[in-house]
Design an enzyme around this catalytic site. Structure first.
Site, PDB file in Angstrom:
ATOM      1  N   ARG A   1      40.435  28.507  41.723  1.00 11.06           N
ATOM      2  CA  ARG A   1      39.724  29.240  40.685  1.00 11.06           C
ATOM      3  C   ARG A   1      40.689  29.777  39.641  1.00 11.06           C
ATOM      4  O   ARG A   1      41.784  30.229  39.972  1.00 11.06           O
ATOM      5  CB  ARG A   1      38.930  30.400  41.307  1.00 11.06           C
TER       6      ARG A   1
ATOM      7  N   ARG B   1      42.039  42.058  39.205  1.00 13.04           N
ATOM      8  CA  ARG B   1      40.727  42.156  39.863  1.00 13.04           C
ATOM      9  C   ARG B   1      40.724  43.245  40.928  1.00 13.04           C
ATOM     10  O   ARG B   1      39.736  43.953  41.092  1.00 13.04           O
ATOM     11  CB  ARG B   1      40.360  40.806  40.494  1.00 13.04           C
TER      12      ARG B   1
ATOM     13  N   ARG C   1      28.157  45.965  41.849  1.00 17.42           N
ATOM     14  CA  ARG C   1      29.596  46.192  41.761  1.00 17.42           C
ATOM     15  C   ARG C   1      29.922  47.442  40.959  1.00 17.42           C
ATOM     16  O   ARG C   1      31.089  47.731  40.735  1.00 17.42           O
ATOM     17  CB  ARG C   1      30.196  45.008  41.028  1.00 17.42           C
TER      18      ARG C   1
ATOM     19  N   LYS D   1      33.732  37.886  51.650  1.00 16.32           N
ATOM     20  CA  LYS D   1      32.279  38.027  51.451  1.00 16.32           C
ATOM     21  C   LYS D   1      31.593  36.656  51.427  1.00 16.32           C
ATOM     22  O   LYS D   1      30.599  36.442  52.107  1.00 16.32           O
ATOM     23  CB  LYS D   1      31.983  38.760  50.122  1.00 16.32           C
TER      24      LYS D   1
ATOM     25  N   ARG E   1      43.488  30.207  48.349  1.00 19.29           N
ATOM     26  CA  ARG E   1      42.094  29.755  48.481  1.00 19.29           C
ATOM     27  C   ARG E   1      41.838  28.470  47.694  1.00 19.29           C
ATOM     28  O   ARG E   1      42.337  28.283  46.594  1.00 19.29           O
ATOM     29  CB  ARG E   1      41.155  30.842  47.957  1.00 19.29           C
TER      30      ARG E   1
END
Ligand code: AP5
Ligand code: MG
Length: 218
Positions: free
Chosen positions: A162, A173, A90, A15, A129
């Protein structure tokens, strides 16, 4: 009339990556709820400290806090012509609150590109990431490496992993997404807004597929 677009997809679907391209292309501000929470945490605001209790566990920040934050952000002058929303809504109550909010700005959600990526791919994307400290630009050690290791291509700031990208938090998650966010697929489909995109293709190909389903501006 302002144009609002909602990017939907599981954690790691791409996203944020796609929002960079779409926001430039459509000249709409990119509003990422996760980025706003992280920015608040960096500044040690009450909102940031409160949100991080949930984020670090991979859980959703309560609806009332999140909705108020987005309402404030969308009221700013740079959103007069609309916005590209990434990570909000969400939950169904967030989607309902958004509809009321946008009616107040004489607008509505025009399109919901849903970037679909299977779970095993998500885990690999998130654990590889690297995120930029200053503005949240994202890279991947294998699929989208920065030109200079450890530094952001766009602003030269340090890249970091992160806190919620640890394998066990990623799994949590994804579970939270399946339970609380995936009902929005049917919700937006029912309103004929959903555009399903295969998010397993290359970054460039996904960008082209998303842009192809979005309303043209100007
Ligand atoms: P948020 O920051 O929104 O995280 P998320 O939804 O879990 O999504 P991510 O940012 O992890 O993934 P992404 O889809 O943006 O993927 P990206 O482009 O980076 O939210 C974080 C937390 O904040 C939540 O857990 C919650 O606690 C809280 N929160 C936020 N919004 C909330 C809300 N509305 N309500 C309540 N709580 C909220 O890409 C991932 C990686 O893959 C990158 O490395 C990238 O380079 C790579 N990649 C991207 N596309 C491709 C491709 N096509 N091929 C190969 N690699 C790719
Ligand atoms: Mg993101």
């Amino acid at each position: 009339m302002p144009v609002y677009i909602v990017l939907l997809g599981p954690p790691g679907a791409g996203k944020g990556t796609q929002a960079e391209v779409i926001s430039q292309n459509l000249e709409l501000p990119h509003i990422s709820s996760g980025d706003i929470f992280r920015e608040n945490l960096k500044r040690q605001t009450d909102l940031g400290k409160k949100a991080s209790e949930y984020m670090d566990r991979g859980e959703l920040v309560p609806d009332d806090l999140t909705i108020a934050m987005i309402q404030e952000r969308l009221s700013r002058p740079d959103c007069l012509e609309g916005a590209l929303l990434d990570g909000f809504p969400r939950t169904i109550p967030q989607a309902e609150a958004l509809a009321v909010m946008l009616a107040g700005f004489n607008g509505k959600v025009e399109s919901v590109p849903y970037i679909n990526v299977p779970e095993d791919v998500l885990i690999e994307r998130l654990t590889g990431r690297w995120t930029c400290r200053d503005q949240g630009h994202v890279f991947h050690e294998k699929y989208n490496p920065p030109k200079i290791a450890g530094l952001c291509d766009f602003d030269g700031s340090e890249l970091y992993q992160r806190e919620d990208d640890k394998a066990e938090t990623v799994i949590r998650r994804i579970r939270v997404y399946l339970e609380q966010t995936s009902p929005l697929i049917a919700y937006h489909r029912q309103a004929s807004l959903l555009q399903e995109i295969d998010g397993t293709k290359t970054i460039e190909r996904v960008s082209a597929d998303v842009l192809a389903v979005l309303p043209k501006r100007k």
